[in-house]
Design a protein around this motif. Sequence first.
Motif, PDB file in Angstrom:
ATOM      1  N   LEU A  78       0.845  -1.188   0.000  1.00 37.95           N
ATOM      2  CA  LEU A  78       0.000   0.000   0.000  1.00 37.95           C
ATOM      3  C   LEU A  78       0.884   1.243   0.000  1.00 37.95           C
ATOM      4  O   LEU A  78       1.770   1.378   0.837  1.00 37.95           O
ATOM      5  CB  LEU A  78      -0.897  -0.010   1.248  1.00 37.95           C
ATOM      6  N   ASP A  79       0.664   2.113  -0.951  1.00 37.86           N
ATOM      7  CA  ASP A  79       1.368   3.398  -0.985  1.00 37.86           C
ATOM      8  C   ASP A  79       0.429   4.476  -0.464  1.00 37.86           C
ATOM      9  O   ASP A  79      -0.748   4.486  -0.805  1.00 37.86           O
ATOM     10  CB  ASP A  79       1.776   3.754  -2.417  1.00 37.86           C
ATOM     11  N   PHE A  80       0.978   5.377   0.356  1.00 37.43           N
ATOM     12  CA  PHE A  80       0.102   6.397   0.945  1.00 37.43           C
ATOM     13  C   PHE A  80       0.878   7.679   1.164  1.00 37.43           C
ATOM     14  O   PHE A  80       2.109   7.668   1.306  1.00 37.43           O
ATOM     15  CB  PHE A  80      -0.493   5.882   2.269  1.00 37.43           C
ATOM     16  N   SER A  81       0.126   8.781   1.162  1.00 38.83           N
ATOM     17  CA  SER A  81       0.781  10.081   1.323  1.00 38.83           C
ATOM     18  C   SER A  81       1.172  10.290   2.787  1.00 38.83           C
ATOM     19  O   SER A  81       0.348  10.179   3.675  1.00 38.83           O
ATOM     20  CB  SER A  81      -0.180  11.190   0.887  1.00 38.83           C
ATOM     21  N   SER A  84       8.045   7.383  -3.051  1.00 40.21           N
ATOM     22  CA  SER A  84       8.494   8.538  -3.832  1.00 40.21           C
ATOM     23  C   SER A  84       8.366   9.723  -2.898  1.00 40.21           C
ATOM     24  O   SER A  84       8.019   9.549  -1.735  1.00 40.21           O
ATOM     25  CB  SER A  84       7.634   8.696  -5.086  1.00 40.21           C
ATOM     26  N   SER A  85       8.605  10.923  -3.418  1.00 41.35           N
ATOM     27  CA  SER A  85       8.579  12.085  -2.521  1.00 41.35           C
ATOM     28  C   SER A  85       7.190  12.259  -1.900  1.00 41.35           C
ATOM     29  O   SER A  85       6.189  12.355  -2.608  1.00 41.35           O
ATOM     30  CB  SER A  85       8.978  13.308  -3.336  1.00 41.35           C
ATOM     31  N   GLY A  86       7.154  12.276  -0.586  1.00 40.39           N
ATOM     32  CA  GLY A  86       5.881  12.468   0.119  1.00 40.39           C
ATOM     33  C   GLY A  86       4.998  11.237   0.125  1.00 40.39           C
ATOM     34  O   GLY A  86       3.845  11.297   0.535  1.00 40.39           O
ATOM     35  N   VAL A  87       5.523  10.141  -0.353  1.00 44.83           N
ATOM     36  CA  VAL A  87       4.727   8.906  -0.394  1.00 44.83           C
ATOM     37  C   VAL A  87       5.510   7.768   0.266  1.00 44.83           C
ATOM     38  O   VAL A  87       6.688   7.550  -0.032  1.00 44.83           O
ATOM     39  CB  VAL A  87       4.369   8.503  -1.852  1.00 44.83           C
ATOM     40  N   ARG A  88       4.893   7.072   1.204  1.00 42.61           N
ATOM     41  CA  ARG A  88       5.519   5.941   1.877  1.00 42.61           C
ATOM     42  C   ARG A  88       4.857   4.653   1.393  1.00 42.61           C
ATOM     43  O   ARG A  88       3.763   4.669   0.829  1.00 42.61           O
ATOM     44  CB  ARG A  88       5.356   6.042   3.404  1.00 42.61           C
TER      45      ARG A  88
END
Length: 609
Positions: free
Chosen positions: A500-503, A598-602
């Motif tokens: 799961l990718d999340f901000s 990515s930037s701002g995303v975990r």
Amino acid sequence: MTANELREKYLEFFASKGHTIIPSASVIPRDTDASTLFTTAGMHPLVPYLLGEDHPGGKRVANVQKCVRTGDIDDVGDNRHCTFFEMMGNWSFGDYFKKEAIEWSFEFLTDPKWLGLDKNRLYVTVFKGEDGIPRDEDAIAAWQEVFAKAGMEVEVAGEDEMITGNVRIIPLGKDDNFWIAGQTGPCGGDTEMFYDMRPEEGVLAGKFGELVDGFRIMEIWNNVFMEFNKTAEGKYEKLAKPNVDTGMGVERTLAVLDGQYTVFETELFKPIFEKISEISGCGYQDSQETEKAFRIIADHVRASVFMIADGVSPLNTGAGYVLRRLIRRAVRYGKLLGIEKDFTVSVAEIVIQKFGDFYGELKKNRETIFAELKKEEEKFRKTLENGLRQFNKLSVASISGKDAFDLYQTYGFPLELTVELAKEKAIIVDEKEFELELKKHQDLSRTASAGMFKGGLQDSGEETAKLHTAAHLLLAALRQVLGDEVFQKGSNITPERLRLDFSHTEKVTPEQLKMIESLVNASIEAHLDVMHEEMTLDAARKANAMGVFESKYGETVTVYSIVDDGARIISREICGGPHAKNTGELGHFKIQKEEASSSGVRRIKAILE
Ligand code: SER
């Protein structure tokens, strides 16, 4: 007249007209209706009967319903808006219609045996007709008749909506005089009753809308004539039997009876204000700011007391989130009055005293109400303290909008609090820049949510379905632990694991990961049903479902909900599925890895054991 007397009179009057008196339903809809988080109107719990089901009380019932409308939250503080209010209602399920409803409204309002209000101060609106539905001539005729019987000849306003001379009936369009709760369901034109609040200012005259906005006249009662059922496709189907749904605000009617200009001057709020005054050392009307703060605190604590009594706890989602916001907003406004110690419980005590006789659930759940308020207030005060420490670190010359926004977002400091604190130190806050930051942030969240999950599974096997459900629980837990700024940015599920990718801008700490894991496992261990239902995109949005909203209106989506035993919504997402039927099937949830995507995303990878 006291609120207790008013409620009694209303119920007695309608009992004398053959109505069965029924108790208020919970402020949390208990049925399968997912379209609203709260009971927003008296009709809400009665929808099945308005659609034709037989009510055990018969064809005529009357009640006083507890309602919560948080859409008006920013209006609280003016003279007539509350987030919690009581609505008295009389209902005809396919029985009497416009003529009787209007006659009885007039009788109850003006007969000295009942409310004895002045008929010369009464004005009414009716539906002027739109979208192929004609003007409500029946309602106009019924009003003219009741006024005539009382010796008054009344006329109908023209398109200009001007009140002059004998004009007392104002036809208005759909925005004002057509009632529907939400997007679909029973609906129809309505007639609303308004009372002149300040006759001492001379003969009432002018454009209707301006008289309302200027608080010269105030709505006290609405009679809805439900003739249609609006379908998900937007069609108005004629109901086999038309109904009457009326709603009369307890607070507003009391104000009018008391000759008061605002709902807050009634006996319902006075003792609450006295308490706030005792705690803060401020007077209710010391200034415009104190007046607003008193009103907000009283309204929000009252709403919170009723919500907790009906089983809501402060949470980061759904109804629990609204409750959290109300409590925190009350504490913040308390702070503006200089209250530094916990106070919501003392205010709640007065609310229970004032309302507990009529609403026994408040007395019954007294301890839970106090415990929940205390816990949330303490938690929030800690956050505020951290914010204050941060505030004190800021520049001594001025505070940039970015800093103010950081205080707002990270520490829950509302702009007005920052401005207030800055004022004490004679520092200026860049409020314009703050607004820009806020706007930028809102746009970003919108983009982030647009990037969410678009359904589509690689494998629809049982393992995948379970992991899919786990992903919903994970997102809910992430938002609960890390905050509501977290949105899903993408996901990938195989039968072995979920990703799961999340901000989120920072690394999630091991402690936070532990909490997230245990929240998910708690939901699994609670063996909660995973429910799904089809609804329009708009209804899904109303139901606070997470998901992509950039589709066309009227589109049907599937919403998956996981609700706990206290009817709290743990997770609610628009999703293609499939899912496990019950969270109990999931086994044990384990996070394997947390990393930057990515930037701002975990990114989190997790498995079910
Ligand atoms: N449903 C209408 C309202 O809420 C009348 O009860 O105003």
